[in-house]
Write a protein that holds these residues in place. Sequence first.
Motif, PDB file in Angstrom:
ATOM      1  N   UNK A 160       0.832  -1.197   0.000  1.00  0.00           N
ATOM      2  CA  UNK A 160       0.000   0.000   0.000  1.00  0.00           C
ATOM      3  C   UNK A 160       0.869   1.250   0.000  1.00  0.00           C
ATOM      4  N   UNK A 161       1.918   1.257   0.826  1.00  0.00           N
ATOM      5  CA  UNK A 161       2.791   2.422   0.927  1.00  0.00           C
ATOM      6  C   UNK A 161       3.474   2.745  -0.402  1.00  0.00           C
ATOM      7  N   UNK A 162       3.833   1.712  -1.159  1.00  0.00           N
ATOM      8  CA  UNK A 162       4.569   1.914  -2.414  1.00  0.00           C
ATOM      9  C   UNK A 162       3.676   1.829  -3.645  1.00  0.00           C
ATOM     10  N   UNK A 163       2.356   1.764  -3.446  1.00  0.00           N
ATOM     11  CA  UNK A 163       1.447   1.498  -4.563  1.00  0.00           C
ATOM     12  C   UNK A 163       1.446   2.590  -5.629  1.00  0.00           C
ATOM     13  N   UNK A 164       1.898   3.784  -5.280  1.00  0.00           N
ATOM     14  CA  UNK A 164       1.910   4.890  -6.236  1.00  0.00           C
ATOM     15  C   UNK A 164       3.138   4.846  -7.159  1.00  0.00           C
ATOM     16  N   UNK A 165       4.206   4.188  -6.725  1.00  0.00           N
ATOM     17  CA  UNK A 165       5.473   4.233  -7.464  1.00  0.00           C
ATOM     18  C   UNK A 165       5.372   3.580  -8.845  1.00  0.00           C
ATOM     19  N   UNK A 166       4.838   2.361  -8.890  1.00  0.00           N
ATOM     20  CA  UNK A 166       4.825   1.593 -10.139  1.00  0.00           C
ATOM     21  C   UNK A 166       3.982   2.262 -11.233  1.00  0.00           C
ATOM     22  N   UNK A 167       2.756   2.717 -10.942  1.00  0.00           N
ATOM     23  CA  UNK A 167       1.978   3.409 -11.978  1.00  0.00           C
ATOM     24  C   UNK A 167       2.674   4.661 -12.519  1.00  0.00           C
ATOM     25  N   UNK A 168       3.308   5.412 -11.635  1.00  0.00           N
ATOM     26  CA  UNK A 168       3.988   6.628 -12.088  1.00  0.00           C
ATOM     27  C   UNK A 168       5.218   6.304 -12.930  1.00  0.00           C
ATOM     28  N   UNK A 169       5.928   5.225 -12.577  1.00  0.00           N
ATOM     29  CA  UNK A 169       7.052   4.790 -13.407  1.00  0.00           C
ATOM     30  C   UNK A 169       6.576   4.334 -14.780  1.00  0.00           C
ATOM     31  N   UNK A 170       5.417   3.648 -14.814  1.00  0.00           N
ATOM     32  CA  UNK A 170       4.910   3.149 -16.093  1.00  0.00           C
ATOM     33  C   UNK A 170       4.580   4.293 -17.043  1.00  0.00           C
ATOM     34  N   UNK A 171       4.098   5.393 -16.522  1.00  0.00           N
ATOM     35  CA  UNK A 171       3.777   6.550 -17.364  1.00  0.00           C
ATOM     36  C   UNK A 171       5.038   7.115 -17.995  1.00  0.00           C
ATOM     37  N   UNK A 172       6.126   7.106 -17.234  1.00  0.00           N
ATOM     38  CA  UNK A 172       7.383   7.695 -17.713  1.00  0.00           C
ATOM     39  C   UNK A 172       8.139   6.777 -18.659  1.00  0.00           C
ATOM     40  N   UNK A 173       8.146   5.474 -18.376  1.00  0.00           N
ATOM     41  CA  UNK A 173       9.077   4.586 -19.067  1.00  0.00           C
ATOM     42  C   UNK A 173       8.431   3.565 -20.024  1.00  0.00           C
ATOM     43  N   UNK A 174       7.138   3.417 -20.023  1.00  0.00           N
ATOM     44  CA  UNK A 174       6.547   2.420 -20.928  1.00  0.00           C
ATOM     45  C   UNK A 174       6.647   2.874 -22.375  1.00  0.00           C
ATOM     46  N   UNK A 175       6.965   1.945 -23.255  1.00  0.00           N
ATOM     47  CA  UNK A 175       7.091   2.218 -24.685  1.00  0.00           C
ATOM     48  C   UNK A 175       6.976   0.886 -25.426  1.00  0.00           C
ATOM     49  N   UNK A 176       7.273   0.893 -26.693  1.00  0.00           N
ATOM     50  CA  UNK A 176       7.140  -0.335 -27.480  1.00  0.00           C
ATOM     51  C   UNK A 176       8.215  -1.363 -27.146  1.00  0.00           C
ATOM     52  N   UNK A 177       9.227  -0.958 -26.355  1.00  0.00           N
ATOM     53  CA  UNK A 177      10.280  -1.880 -25.941  1.00  0.00           C
ATOM     54  C   UNK A 177      10.018  -2.453 -24.550  1.00  0.00           C
TER      55      UNK A 177
END
Length: 253
Positions: A157-174
């Motif tokens: 719960x404490x870290x639940x915000x980290x992964x979604x925010x990283x996905x916005x920055x780093x997700x791409x076709x690779x």
Amino acid sequence: MEKKREGVIERTSQIVSDPYYFLHLMAFFSYLPIRTSVAQYTSHRLFDRELQAFLAFLMFSAIKMVREETWEGFVADSILYAKIFVIGVSSVMDYRVAIWFCVIFSVVYLLAQQPAFSKLGTAKKLTPMQLEDLLSDGTTTKYWLVEFYACSSSKCVRSSRCFPELSITYSNSLLSFGTIDLGLFPNAAAKFGISLAGGMSQLPTYILFEKGVEVSRFPDFYVDAAPALPVTKKLLCQHFELDRLLLDYINGS
């Protein structure tokens, strides 16, 4: 400015509507009528103790606000400090009042759980079978970074915000991001080398797959392993070299 305003409105709405925040708010506000009813019987030092507790609470909260990376982590720590100070000040009034607050906070703990960050960013919510299909399918992205979590784990719960925010920055076709709730699929934990023993101390676990094969994970692959440091965006970014993967995507590697 508009985003900040929307964030404040969203958090205010959550405090009012979510049982975890609402029950804690009612418990803290109940201190006022209790104090009024017993103030005439208490020590003259009560106000001094209340002022000291309030200033200490502000100081600890300010420190946490600077150090904590997520809103959920900051709120969890602030509520814990508030509980400690309310019980401590109540003991100055009457030990029975302090016991009463201990009972109230215990009941709230049993009835309500702190909610996790609800948004996914660009990550996909997966089942274990869907993940296996994606990893075995050669037409998907080269890399998959997957978060294994459980809503019943306070660390998740404490870290639940980290992964979604990283996905916005780093997700791409690779590189793609996915999440699996092991609270719903506990039998899948062993398949990915994750132990749910010891109060789910290994969660959250993050695994990076390259062409369907695991190449890195956090925490390390040990039964008793647990993150020594709080999970943060900076930690995950460095551990999985997300900046390098993003550069590879930009350079067409």
